[in-house]
Motif scaffolding. Structure first.
Motif, PDB file in Angstrom:
ATOM      1  N   PHE A 151       0.826  -1.213   0.000  1.00 34.57           N
ATOM      2  CA  PHE A 151       0.000   0.000   0.000  1.00 34.57           C
ATOM      3  C   PHE A 151       0.859   1.262   0.000  1.00 34.57           C
ATOM      4  O   PHE A 151       0.455   2.312  -0.464  1.00 34.57           O
ATOM      5  CB  PHE A 151      -0.932   0.047   1.215  1.00 34.57           C
ATOM      6  N   LEU A 152       2.058   1.098   0.580  1.00 35.63           N
ATOM      7  CA  LEU A 152       2.933   2.249   0.699  1.00 35.63           C
ATOM      8  C   LEU A 152       3.377   2.739  -0.674  1.00 35.63           C
ATOM      9  O   LEU A 152       3.487   3.927  -0.930  1.00 35.63           O
ATOM     10  CB  LEU A 152       4.155   1.820   1.524  1.00 35.63           C
ATOM     11  N   HIS A 153       3.590   1.755  -1.548  1.00 32.84           N
ATOM     12  CA  HIS A 153       4.103   2.123  -2.863  1.00 32.84           C
ATOM     13  C   HIS A 153       3.013   2.322  -3.895  1.00 32.84           C
ATOM     14  O   HIS A 153       3.277   2.710  -5.021  1.00 32.84           O
ATOM     15  CB  HIS A 153       5.106   1.057  -3.346  1.00 32.84           C
ATOM     16  N   ALA A 154       1.761   2.025  -3.488  1.00 31.57           N
ATOM     17  CA  ALA A 154       0.678   2.158  -4.466  1.00 31.57           C
ATOM     18  C   ALA A 154       0.186   3.594  -4.521  1.00 31.57           C
ATOM     19  O   ALA A 154       0.342   4.360  -3.578  1.00 31.57           O
ATOM     20  CB  ALA A 154      -0.461   1.226  -4.095  1.00 31.57           C
ATOM     21  N   ASP A 155      -0.422   3.921  -5.633  1.00 37.68           N
ATOM     22  CA  ASP A 155      -1.091   5.206  -5.767  1.00 37.68           C
ATOM     23  C   ASP A 155      -2.489   5.034  -5.174  1.00 37.68           C
ATOM     24  O   ASP A 155      -3.165   4.056  -5.491  1.00 37.68           O
ATOM     25  CB  ASP A 155      -1.146   5.489  -7.288  1.00 37.68           C
ATOM     26  N   PRO A 156      -2.940   5.964  -4.286  1.00 35.02           N
ATOM     27  CA  PRO A 156      -4.249   5.766  -3.653  1.00 35.02           C
ATOM     28  C   PRO A 156      -5.377   5.501  -4.650  1.00 35.02           C
ATOM     29  O   PRO A 156      -6.319   4.785  -4.346  1.00 35.02           O
ATOM     30  CB  PRO A 156      -4.482   7.084  -2.911  1.00 35.02           C
ATOM     31  N   GLY A 157      -5.244   6.036  -5.850  1.00 37.55           N
ATOM     32  CA  GLY A 157      -6.305   5.853  -6.842  1.00 37.55           C
ATOM     33  C   GLY A 157      -6.440   4.425  -7.344  1.00 37.55           C
ATOM     34  O   GLY A 157      -7.434   4.073  -7.976  1.00 37.55           O
ATOM     35  N   THR A 158      -5.426   3.584  -7.069  1.00 36.74           N
ATOM     36  CA  THR A 158      -5.448   2.251  -7.669  1.00 36.74           C
ATOM     37  C   THR A 158      -5.969   1.167  -6.724  1.00 36.74           C
ATOM     38  O   THR A 158      -6.006  -0.003  -7.088  1.00 36.74           O
ATOM     39  CB  THR A 158      -4.030   1.822  -8.121  1.00 36.74           C
ATOM     40  N   GLN A 187       1.775   8.569   2.562  1.00 38.85           N
ATOM     41  CA  GLN A 187       2.528   9.665   1.951  1.00 38.85           C
ATOM     42  C   GLN A 187       3.074  10.620   3.004  1.00 38.85           C
ATOM     43  O   GLN A 187       4.081  11.275   2.796  1.00 38.85           O
ATOM     44  CB  GLN A 187       1.627  10.412   0.963  1.00 38.85           C
ATOM     45  N   GLU A 188       2.363  10.695   4.157  1.00 37.42           N
ATOM     46  CA  GLU A 188       2.852  11.586   5.224  1.00 37.42           C
ATOM     47  C   GLU A 188       3.692  10.845   6.249  1.00 37.42           C
ATOM     48  O   GLU A 188       4.714  11.325   6.701  1.00 37.42           O
ATOM     49  CB  GLU A 188       1.667  12.241   5.944  1.00 37.42           C
ATOM     50  N   ALA A 189       3.227   9.661   6.654  1.00 38.76           N
ATOM     51  CA  ALA A 189       3.909   8.923   7.728  1.00 38.76           C
ATOM     52  C   ALA A 189       4.031   7.457   7.343  1.00 38.76           C
ATOM     53  O   ALA A 189       3.231   6.633   7.758  1.00 38.76           O
ATOM     54  CB  ALA A 189       3.121   9.080   9.022  1.00 38.76           C
ATOM     55  N   PRO A 190       5.031   7.115   6.533  1.00 38.24           N
ATOM     56  CA  PRO A 190       5.117   5.760   5.981  1.00 38.24           C
ATOM     57  C   PRO A 190       5.218   4.666   7.048  1.00 38.24           C
ATOM     58  O   PRO A 190       4.528   3.661   6.951  1.00 38.24           O
ATOM     59  CB  PRO A 190       6.362   5.786   5.110  1.00 38.24           C
ATOM     60  N   ALA A 191       6.033   4.870   8.079  1.00 39.38           N
ATOM     61  CA  ALA A 191       6.222   3.800   9.069  1.00 39.38           C
ATOM     62  C   ALA A 191       4.927   3.561   9.824  1.00 39.38           C
ATOM     63  O   ALA A 191       4.450   2.424   9.946  1.00 39.38           O
ATOM     64  CB  ALA A 191       7.339   4.177  10.036  1.00 39.38           C
TER      65      ALA A 191
END
Ligand code: TRP
Length: 455
Positions: free
Chosen positions: A124-131, A301-305
């Motif tokens: 999810f971290l690397h995905a674009d929210p739209g996908t 996008q703001e807080a990955p961890a």
């Protein structure tokens, strides 16, 4: 479930055990998409009223049958109404219904397992929210992975059943339930802070009565029964473990209220995210798997961890909530096989695994290769859910209230409800509750049953 008559130690233990069975995918996964498919706030409103007016009395009726008969769900009716062959003949229903539900329940369990792995592998971290919607549809319409996940999830739960439920899983649910509440509140707060979230909250709580149809009513009641694990012998069984001194009204209301609260919180966690993500609320069974990852993508996008930890924890919680419920679903058939055919427990669990594994595989494939197989717009998965939740559950719930209202003696019911008159506060409530059980609940269930067929 078997001969040994263990009992719950305290009131909190009763409420925790019952709430552990009640709180599951029904709240986290089924409630939000039912709301989306059946008109939003109108559905929520009917669901709340139905839970208090119909489901709670039926819940109380089932606890009464259980505690009075002091035995498992199959023998309870026979023991309280000896020599009445009708009540013996229906005893297959409380075995059949949980087995049908277990089959497709574990498919959804498999989805959450996969999503847990996805969260841990930072997908999810690397995905674009739209996908996120596309990820989900791609996943369920594929053939092998969802089936494998379903079988893996079923096997995990089956192993726990084979080992015995009490010590491990009950302690575990006691620990996990507060965590579940904490997480869902945190996620709901985050979800409500998203831009465009207000529309989701309005969708949940501002009724548009033009959306109302008799079907809305039927499905809202079906959801309420489903969520409280009614109409399938589970509450009868748990009722038989409830201590003689326990106040049935308090335990039942405590369970119903926690379940209701959890469903509303799940709605608040999911609907605002659905609207913020621009997903169609009527998207069906995939709703949470599309909207929740969206929140985590955004958060990432703001807080990955933090996002990864919370996403992992969220799906872990879904897994555990589903597992505790699936275990009790499998346990019903297992106990039946052990008692009726004198099978060894391990073998009985294996039979259940094969039956639910095969039936669940068909459900899983009905989103992919078998999606063309439809009866009046429903695929195999929908049919399983519909037959169990909107037909069989209603029949069983109807029979339970009729049993308490017309077959049991009123004095015995009063005796259970008031603990022989010692629970003074329940005494003045008895007539109202009895009226609801005897007249209101059966008539309502019948009406809904026929609505299902005629509209
Ligand atoms: N109530 C459970 C839930 O909300 C699902 C369920 C229905 C269930 N019937 C059950 C769980 C019987 C255990 C036993 O997810």
């Amino acid at each position: 479930m078997e001969k040994k008559r263990e009992g719950f130690g305290s009131r909190t233990a009763v409420i925790f055990a019952m709430a552990g069975s009640a709180i599951g995918l029904g709240n986290l996964w089924r409630f939000p998409y039912m709301v989306g498919e059946h008109g939003g706030a109108v559905f929520v409103l009917i669901y709340i009223v139905a839970t208090i007016l119909f489901s709670l009395p039926i819940f109380i009726a089932e606890v009464i049958i259980g505690r009075r008969s002091h035995t498992n769900a199959r023998d309870a009716f026979v023991r309280l109404a000896p020599g009445k062959p009708f009540w013996r003949s229906i005893s297959v229903l409380p075995i059949l219904i949980p087995t049908i539900i277990a089959s497709y329940y574990s498919v959804i369990g498999g989805w959450s397992l996969d999503y847990f792995f996805k969260a841990c592998s930072l997908e999810f971290l690397h995905a674009d929210p739209g996908t996120t919607s596309g990820i989900f549809t791609g996943f369920v319409s594929s053939t092998w992975v969802p089936v494998l996940m379903h079988l893996l999830f079923l096997a995990m739960s089956a192993i726990v059943v084979a080992l015995g439920v009490k010590a491990g899983i009950e302690k575990f649910s006691k620990f996990i339930l507060p965590v579940l509440f904490f997480l869902i509140v945190a996620i709901a707060l985050y979800s409500m802070s998203l831009p465009g979230a207000g529309e989701g909250v309005r969708y949940l709580f501002k009724p548009d009565f033009s959306e109302f149809t008799p079907r809305t009513f039927a499905y809202a009641l079906g959801q309420s029964f489903y969520s409280l694990s009614l109409g399938m012998g589970i509450i009868i069984t748990y009722g038989s473990y409830v201590h003689r001194n326990e106040n049935i009204l308090v335990s039942s209301a405590g369970t119903a209220v926690s379940d209701l609260l959890f469903a509303l919180l799940a709605g608040l966690a999911i609907m605002p995210a659905v609207f913020a993500a621009g997903i169609e609320p009527g998207a069906g069974p995939g709703l949470i798997f599309q909207s929740i990852p969206y929140i985590f993508c955004k958060m990432g996008q703001e807080a990955p961890a933090l996002s990864t930890v919370v996403a992992g924890l969220f799906f872990f919680t879904v897994i555990v909530a589903a597992m505790t419920s699936l275990i009790s679903l499998i346990e019903v058939g297992t106990a039946f096989l052990v008692e009726k055919f004198r099978m060894r427990r391990g073998r009985a669990v294996f039979v259940m695994f094969l039956v639910c594994g095969a039936a669940g595989t068909l459900c899983s494939l009905s989103f992919g290769p078998l999606s063309g197989l439809k009866v009046s717009g429903m695929n195999i998965f929908d049919i399983f859910d519909w037959v169990a939740s909107n037909i069989l559950l209603l029949i069983m719930a109807f029979l339970s209230v009729v049993f308490v209202g017309f077959v049991m003696k009123k004095e015995d019911v009063r005796d259970e409800f008031t603990n022989g008159g010692t629970k003074r506060r329940n005494v003045p409530l008895f007539n109202a509750v009895y009226f609801l059980i005897k007249w209101v609940a059966p008539i309502a269930v019948l009406l809904i049953f026929f609505t299902n067929f005629t509209l």
